[in-house]
Design a protein around this motif. Structure first.
Motif, short mmCIF file in Angstrom:
data_model
loop_
_atom_site.label_atom_id
_atom_site.label_comp_id
_atom_site.label_asym_id
_atom_site.label_seq_id
_atom_site.Cartn_x
_atom_site.Cartn_y
_atom_site.Cartn_z
N ASP A 5 -6.42 7.09 -0.08
CA ASP A 5 -6.64 5.71 -0.60
C ASP A 5 -6.93 6.01 -1.64
O ASP A 5 -7.80 6.40 -2.33
CB ASP A 5 -7.02 5.01 0.29
CG ASP A 5 -5.79 4.79 1.79
OD1 ASP A 5 -5.07 5.22 1.57
OD2 ASP A 5 -6.47 4.20 2.22
N HIS A 43 1.26 4.11 -2.20
CA HIS A 43 1.48 6.08 -2.11
C HIS A 43 2.32 6.64 -3.32
O HIS A 43 1.87 7.54 -3.59
CB HIS A 43 1.12 6.94 -0.56
CG HIS A 43 0.16 6.45 -0.08
ND1 HIS A 43 -1.17 7.36 -0.52
CD2 HIS A 43 -0.99 5.47 0.89
CE1 HIS A 43 -2.28 6.30 0.60
NE2 HIS A 43 -1.62 5.78 1.05
N HIS A 75 0.56 -0.89 -0.28
CA HIS A 75 -0.21 -0.13 0.04
C HIS A 75 1.05 1.52 0.19
O HIS A 75 1.05 2.38 -0.47
CB HIS A 75 -1.00 -0.24 1.29
CG HIS A 75 -1.91 1.06 1.78
ND1 HIS A 75 -2.98 1.48 0.37
CD2 HIS A 75 -1.53 2.22 2.33
CE1 HIS A 75 -3.43 2.31 1.00
NE2 HIS A 75 -2.94 2.80 2.14
#
Ligand code: ATP
Ligand code: FE
Ligand code: MG
Length: 347
Positions: free
Chosen positions: A304, A115, A111
């Motif tokens: 997100d 980003h 994750h």
């Protein structure tokens, strides 16, 4: 290669289609914020169940928006961690089921790498190497980035993340979740100079951060104003501004140190807090003095989203990386353990 990206690490269902030749074709996001609002925080089991409901319809929605069908998909990337294990499991299960049905490779993506690479989706992407400031709801890190998967951790928060500090400050000021944008909006009406909050860990060398003391300082300030009967709208705005300025100054000081220590002339900011306008302006001001350039993603790709997962996954799938027949979920996962993709280096 046409890659479907799936993000379900927390309370947002994100889906996107990224083509390694044509770029980003479509993306969609469903936020569960309203559902969790009644509970004062994200309820993991409710999050998982809602991802189950929303994920496939969102996949069909982005395919339709891009004028493609499931048969056109050539690879699938999903968030394997860090995040809520049940929520991650939904993305992983759907990705692997689709991968099996379509006979295409599947890969679990980190994750925070998503980003970190989100600014690559913009018109003027940063070249390697660069220093990255990752500032999100769960992370505050400074990373030297020499290529995809070539990450050297320079510093990180020893306690709360910057986004978490924004969210907790919002709560103290009676604002809803997510607090970052709301604190920032309230700070717009604040008057500088009424309060001065500490700049944690800037008086000693090093690139680590600490935001929990700042949170206590904010709480004490709110309580004192409340006890004195002066906690009106203007005071709340003044406190919001003092808090935001302290966070921004602290991040700027550490980023300047990281640029000086590494000799890098490029600074990438990523994660939800990188949407903060005051932070962007302050980092750009600092970088200008060092003849350095700052890069960031459009606001919707700071928080997100599926596009960042599609992009990061596409680079790794293209390099031949895949999961095998196993759904991967890694709730805690240090980013500097990821395998590298070797790329030509520029300066
Ligand atoms: P992680 O990515 O570390 O797992 P996360 O996915 O919850 O955590 P993100 O979605 O990257 O975090 O970002 C959400 C965070 O960004 C929240 O804490 C939110 O308050 C903060 N944020 C969003 N916009 C702003 C803003 N304009 N100013 C400050 N903070 C912001
Ligand atoms: Fe995130
Ligand atoms: Mg979120």
């Amino acid at each position: 290669m046409l890659v479907l990206g799936i993000e379900t690490s927390c309370d947002e269902t994100g889906v996107a289609l990224f083509d390694t030749e044509q770029g980003l074709l479509a993306h969609a996001l469903y936020s569960q914020i309203d559902m969790h609002a009644d509970y004062g925080g994200v309820v993991p089991e409710l999050a998982s169940r809602d991802h189950v409901r929303k994920l496939l319809p969102l996949c069909d929605q982005v395919l339709a928006a891009a004028g493609r069908t499931r048969r056109d998909i050539e690879g699938i990337a999903y968030t394997a961690g860090p995040g809520l294990v049940g929520a991650l499991m939904v993305g992983g299960a759907v990705a692997h089921a689709l991968g099996l049905a379509l006979d295409v490779p599947v890969l679990g993506v980190h994750h925070m790498e998503g980003h970190l690479l989100a600014p690559m989706l913009e018109e003027r992407p940063p070249a390697f190497p660069f220093v990255a400031l990752l500032v999100s709801g769960g992370h505050t890190q400074l990373v030297r980035v020499d290529g995809i998967g070539q990450y050297q951790m320079l510093g990180e928060s020893v306690d709360d993340a910057a986004g978490e500090a924004f969210d907790k400050t919002a709560k103290m000021l009676g604002l809803d979740y997510p607090g970052g944008p709301r604190v920032a909006a309230l700070a717009e009406k604040g008057r500088a100079g009424r309060y001065r909050f500490p700049r944690p860990m800037t008086d000693r060398p090093g690139l680590d951060f600490s935001f929990s003391g700042l949170k206590t300082y904010t709480l004490n300030t709110v309580n004192e104003a409340s006890a004195a009967g002066t906690l009106d709208e203007q005071t709340r705005a003044d406190i919001a501004l003092a808090f935001e300025s302290a966070v921004v100054d602290t991040l700027v000081i550490k980023c300047r140190r990281a640029l000086e220590a590494t000799g890098c002339k490029r600074l990438v900011m990523a994660g939800g807090v990188s949407a903060n306008k005051r932070l962007r302006a302050a980092l750009e001001g600092m970088a200008e003095k060092l003849a350095a350039t700052v890069f960031y993603a459009r606001p919707e790709f700071c928080t997100d989203n599926g596009a960042m997962i599609a992009y990061a996954g596409a680079q790794r799938l293209l390099a031949g990386q895949r999961d095998g027949n196993r759904i991967v979920t890694v709730p805690r996962w240090p980013m500097d353990t990821l395998p590298p993709i070797h790329q030509p280096r520029s300066t």
